[in-house]
Design an enzyme around this catalytic site. Structure first.
Site, PDB file in Angstrom:
ATOM      1  N   GLY A  18       0.820  -1.201   0.000  1.00  0.00           N
ATOM      2  CA  GLY A  18       0.000   0.000   0.000  1.00  0.00           C
ATOM      3  C   GLY A  18       0.854   1.252   0.000  1.00  0.00           C
ATOM      4  N   GLU A  19       0.198   2.368  -0.302  1.00  0.00           N
ATOM      5  CA  GLU A  19       0.898   3.652  -0.314  1.00  0.00           C
ATOM      6  C   GLU A  19       0.050   4.686   0.393  1.00  0.00           C
ATOM      7  OE1 GLU A  19       3.683   4.143  -3.967  1.00  0.00           O
ATOM      8  OE2 GLU A  19       1.669   3.653  -4.721  1.00  0.00           O
ATOM      9  N   GLY A  20       0.717   5.616   1.048  1.00  0.00           N
ATOM     10  CA  GLY A  20       0.042   6.703   1.737  1.00  0.00           C
ATOM     11  C   GLY A  20       0.742   8.005   1.438  1.00  0.00           C
ATOM     12  N   MET A  22       2.876   9.757   3.238  1.00  0.00           N
ATOM     13  CA  MET A  22       4.281   9.866   3.633  1.00  0.00           C
ATOM     14  C   MET A  22       5.168   8.802   3.010  1.00  0.00           C
ATOM     15  SD  MET A  22       4.077  10.903   7.667  1.00  0.00           S
ATOM     16  CE  MET A  22       5.740  10.347   7.930  1.00  0.00           C
ATOM     17  N   LYS A  40       7.522  -0.256   6.436  1.00  0.00           N
ATOM     18  CA  LYS A  40       7.039   1.093   6.141  1.00  0.00           C
ATOM     19  C   LYS A  40       8.252   1.925   5.761  1.00  0.00           C
ATOM     20  CE  LYS A  40       4.248   4.698   8.373  1.00  0.00           C
ATOM     21  NZ  LYS A  40       3.552   5.032   9.644  1.00  0.00           N
ATOM     22  N   ASP A 130      -3.295   9.495  12.694  1.00  0.00           N
ATOM     23  CA  ASP A 130      -3.741   9.021  11.389  1.00  0.00           C
ATOM     24  C   ASP A 130      -4.589   7.761  11.532  1.00  0.00           C
ATOM     25  OD1 ASP A 130      -3.947   8.978   8.615  1.00  0.00           O
ATOM     26  OD2 ASP A 130      -2.094   7.848   8.354  1.00  0.00           O
TER      27      ASP A 130
END
Length: 134
Positions: A18-20, A22, A40, A130
């Site tokens: 996954g990507e977020g 940051m 991460k 978050d």
């Protein structure tokens, strides 16, 4: 990072999970423990670097069934901070909510467990900014 890459001579990258905002999270194989881990990786070291490092240090000191377990942290060869945590298989709350709702009892239990875990983190001075159903 790409599948097959080796991080810290320990974590073999398997796939992007996954990507977020940051950074990115990868599923990897921990060659030391023979277990799956989540890596991460901070995308652009910048003003977020200190916050990311603090998150790693705080997580290393937390133990609770509702908080993902710390495995390791450090910096990649190209200077990007990473945090390795236990890999959790299963369905996210977001997926569950999109598939079928929760009963009132289930909703209360989810909130109770989250509040219990947050209380442990807050007692150590860490405020999670978050929270989301993912």
């Amino acid at each position: 990072m790409n599948p097959g890459d080796l991080l810290a001579n320990r974590f073999q990258i398997e796939a992007l999970a996954g990507e977020g905002g940051m950074g990115s999270v990868y599923r990897a194989h921990d060659r030391r423990t023979d277990r799956s881990v989540a890596i991460k990786l901070l995308r652009h070291p910048s003003s977020h670097t200190e916050r990311f490092s603090r998150e790693a240090r705080v997580l290393a000191g937390l133990e609770h069934p509702g908080i993902v377990a710390y495995v390791d942290h450090g910096t990649t060869e190209d200077g990007k901070p990473y945090l390795a945590m236990e890999w959790l298989d299963g369905e996210s709350l977001r997926t569950r909510l999109s598939r079928t709702g929760l009963t009132i009892e289930e909703s209360i239990e989810v909130v109770r467990r989250a509040a219990d875990a947050l209380a442990v983190a807050h007692a150590r001075g860490f405020v999670h900014r978050d929270l989301k159903p993912d």
